[in-house]
Design a protein around this motif. Structure first.
Motif, short mmCIF file in Angstrom:
data_model
loop_
_atom_site.label_atom_id
_atom_site.label_comp_id
_atom_site.label_asym_id
_atom_site.label_seq_id
_atom_site.Cartn_x
_atom_site.Cartn_y
_atom_site.Cartn_z
N TRP A 111 19.96 -4.73 8.54
CA TRP A 111 18.86 -5.22 7.71
C TRP A 111 19.14 -5.11 6.21
N ARG A 112 19.95 -4.12 5.81
CA ARG A 112 20.28 -3.85 4.40
C ARG A 112 19.02 -3.76 3.54
N PRO A 113 18.11 -2.84 3.85
CA PRO A 113 16.87 -2.70 3.07
C PRO A 113 17.14 -2.08 1.70
N ASP A 114 16.19 -2.27 0.78
CA ASP A 114 16.27 -1.62 -0.53
C ASP A 114 15.84 -0.17 -0.46
N GLU A 115 15.06 0.16 0.56
CA GLU A 115 14.56 1.53 0.69
C GLU A 115 14.09 1.74 2.12
N VAL A 116 14.19 2.97 2.59
CA VAL A 116 13.66 3.33 3.91
C VAL A 116 12.53 4.34 3.68
N VAL A 117 11.38 4.08 4.29
CA VAL A 117 10.21 4.94 4.13
C VAL A 117 9.84 5.55 5.48
N SER A 118 9.78 6.86 5.54
CA SER A 118 9.41 7.56 6.77
C SER A 118 7.95 8.01 6.67
N THR A 119 7.18 7.77 7.73
CA THR A 119 5.78 8.19 7.76
C THR A 119 5.51 9.14 8.92
N PHE A 120 6.57 9.69 9.50
CA PHE A 120 6.45 10.61 10.62
C PHE A 120 7.55 11.66 10.47
N HIS A 121 7.26 12.90 10.84
CA HIS A 121 8.20 13.98 10.52
C HIS A 121 9.55 13.81 11.19
N LEU A 122 9.58 13.31 12.43
CA LEU A 122 10.87 13.14 13.09
C LEU A 122 11.70 12.05 12.40
N ALA A 123 11.02 10.98 11.94
CA ALA A 123 11.72 9.94 11.20
C ALA A 123 12.30 10.51 9.90
N ALA A 124 11.55 11.40 9.25
CA ALA A 124 12.04 12.02 8.02
C ALA A 124 13.28 12.87 8.28
N GLN A 125 13.33 13.50 9.42
CA GLN A 125 14.52 14.28 9.78
C GLN A 125 15.73 13.36 9.98
N ILE A 126 15.51 12.23 10.63
CA ILE A 126 16.61 11.30 10.91
C ILE A 126 17.15 10.70 9.62
N THR A 127 16.25 10.21 8.75
CA THR A 127 16.72 9.61 7.50
C THR A 127 17.37 10.65 6.60
N GLY A 128 16.81 11.86 6.58
CA GLY A 128 17.41 12.91 5.76
C GLY A 128 18.83 13.23 6.19
N ARG A 129 19.03 13.31 7.50
CA ARG A 129 20.36 13.60 8.03
C ARG A 129 21.34 12.48 7.66
N LEU A 130 20.91 11.23 7.85
CA LEU A 130 21.79 10.11 7.52
C LEU A 130 22.11 10.08 6.03
N ARG A 131 21.09 10.26 5.21
CA ARG A 131 21.29 10.19 3.75
C ARG A 131 22.22 11.30 3.27
N GLU A 132 22.05 12.47 3.83
CA GLU A 132 22.86 13.62 3.43
C GLU A 132 24.33 13.42 3.80
N ARG A 133 24.58 12.72 4.90
CA ARG A 133 25.95 12.55 5.39
C ARG A 133 26.56 11.21 5.02
N GLY A 134 25.90 10.48 4.11
CA GLY A 134 26.47 9.23 3.65
C GLY A 134 26.26 8.06 4.57
N GLY A 135 25.40 8.19 5.56
CA GLY A 135 25.17 7.11 6.50
C GLY A 135 24.02 6.20 6.11
N LEU A 136 23.41 6.46 4.98
CA LEU A 136 22.28 5.65 4.51
C LEU A 136 22.50 5.39 3.03
N ALA A 137 22.83 4.15 2.69
CA ALA A 137 23.20 3.83 1.31
C ALA A 137 21.99 3.68 0.40
N CYS A 138 20.87 3.24 0.94
CA CYS A 138 19.68 3.03 0.12
C CYS A 138 18.85 4.30 0.03
N PRO A 139 17.95 4.39 -0.95
CA PRO A 139 17.10 5.57 -1.08
C PRO A 139 16.19 5.76 0.13
N SER A 140 15.86 7.02 0.38
CA SER A 140 14.98 7.39 1.49
C SER A 140 13.77 8.14 0.95
#
Length: 348
Positions: free
Chosen positions: A59-88
């Motif tokens: 999808w190549r989004p400009d931003e990923v927004v989490s509205t649930f705690h488990l989603a926030a865990q997933i995006t945080g893990r990806l962002r921390e490890r370089g697997g998510l290029a856009c802001p979270s």
């Protein structure tokens, strides 16, 4: 995002616990969500991270927004490890926050409860901004007509209507709550049962006022009601705040529901009760115009914060609004005061 239909199983298991075994959810919550020895990251994130990464890559989004705690865990893990290029960005939808909402890999947090902004920032090391609750504007515009609403649901037009909600699943001690209101002789419950057909049958069999299923006129119901009695401290409460409807949280559901109820009561935006006598006393207090206005003023103050959408916009370059300003010392007191929308500058 989960393999082998695990997501469906988790969702069904959670619903079963909330409706049938709340003691089990409370145990899980105390051990894994708020326990001192609980892991900082849910092991479930590993199972979902790869699929989310593939979706984001497609999808190549400009931003990923989490509205649930488990989603926030997933995006945080990806962002921390370089697997998510856009802001979270994490939009905290609960009034209280537990550790599984918080992951240092996410870029920033938005939260409607100003009392926990500092805690979020301290735990994550990331900007935490106060934002208004995300509520449809219609809740602040509906016209009050208690008599018409009472007639439409088949009760006395002079009745004092109390909206009772147990969420979309009709969870909690709803029948006992409705019974206490009816027995008082002072209030008529209108119970929102969601998709819980069994709850509707039980209420109707007991003669405990109108038992309503799915409704698309909740703004009008709130405008006509005397108060909302809820047990989840979630979106329905925030919608009531927008409508100017006083909220009493009665016998909150286990885990995050109870913590959220305490946080709302501490902020002065709602009352929290645990037995029928206290519930009726809290409702009776709302007869006093000053008490009612004071509660409404505190709740409406939440909506004078920055709109959540103002905090979500990122530039195509991936610059996180708020983060650069904070580093430069231009974002004043992100803990206690969110910037106005016109103070947020965008990259060209």
């Amino acid at each position: 995002l989960f393999p082998l239909r695990l997501g469906t199983a988790l969702r069904r298991g959670y619903r079963w616990m909330i409706l049938r075994a709340p003691w089990l959810y409370e145990l899980i919550y105390q051990v894994f969500f708020v326990g001192k020895r609980a892991p900082g990251t849910s092991p479930l994130t590993v199972l979902a991270a790869a699929r989310l990464r593939r979706l984001v890559d497609g999808w190549r989004p400009d931003e990923v927004v989490s509205t649930f705690h488990l989603a926030a865990q997933i995006t945080g893990r990806l962002r921390e490890r370089g697997g998510l290029a856009c802001p979270s960005t994490v939009l905290v939808t609960d009034f209280a926050v537990h550790r599984l909402w918080l992951h240092r890999g996410n870029d920033r947090y938005l939260c409607p409860n100003p009392d926990i902004i500092g805690y979020i920032a301290a735990c994550t090391g990331q900007p935490a901004l106060r934002c208004a609750p995300v509520v449809r504007p219609v809740f602040g515009r509906a016209v009050a007509d208690p008599g018409r609403m009472a007639r439409s649901v088949g009760v006395d037009p002079a009745a004092r209507l109390v909206l009772v909600s147990g969420g979309s699943w009709g969870a909690g001690e709803i029948v006992a709550t409705a019974r206490a209101l009816v027995r008082s002789g002072r209030y008529t419950p209108l119970v929102l049962c969601g998709d819980n057909a069994e709850l509707r049958r039980r209420l109707r069999a007991a003669g405990l006022g109108p038992a309503l299923g799915w409704r698309d006129d909740v703004p009008e119901l709130m405008a006509a009601a005397y108060a909302l009695v809820d047990n989840g401290s979630g979106l329905t409460c925030e919608e009531a705040f927008a409508a100017g409807l006083p909220v009493v949280i009665h016998r909150p559901i286990s885990g995050h529901g109870r913590d959220g109820a305490r946080a709302m009561a501490a902020a002065g935006v709602s009352a929290c009760t645990g037995d029928p006598t206290a519930l009726l006393e809290a409702l009776d207090l709302l007869d006093d115009a000053r008490t009612r206005k004071r509660r409404a003023d505190r709740a409406s103050a939440l909506f004078r914060s920055m709109p959540a959408e103002s905090g979500l916009v990122s530039s195509p370059k991936g610059r996180v609004l708020g983060l650069d300003e904070r580093r430069a010392g231009q974002l004043d007191d992100a803990v206690g005061q969110a910037p106005d929308a016109d103070r947020l500058e965008h990259d060209p």
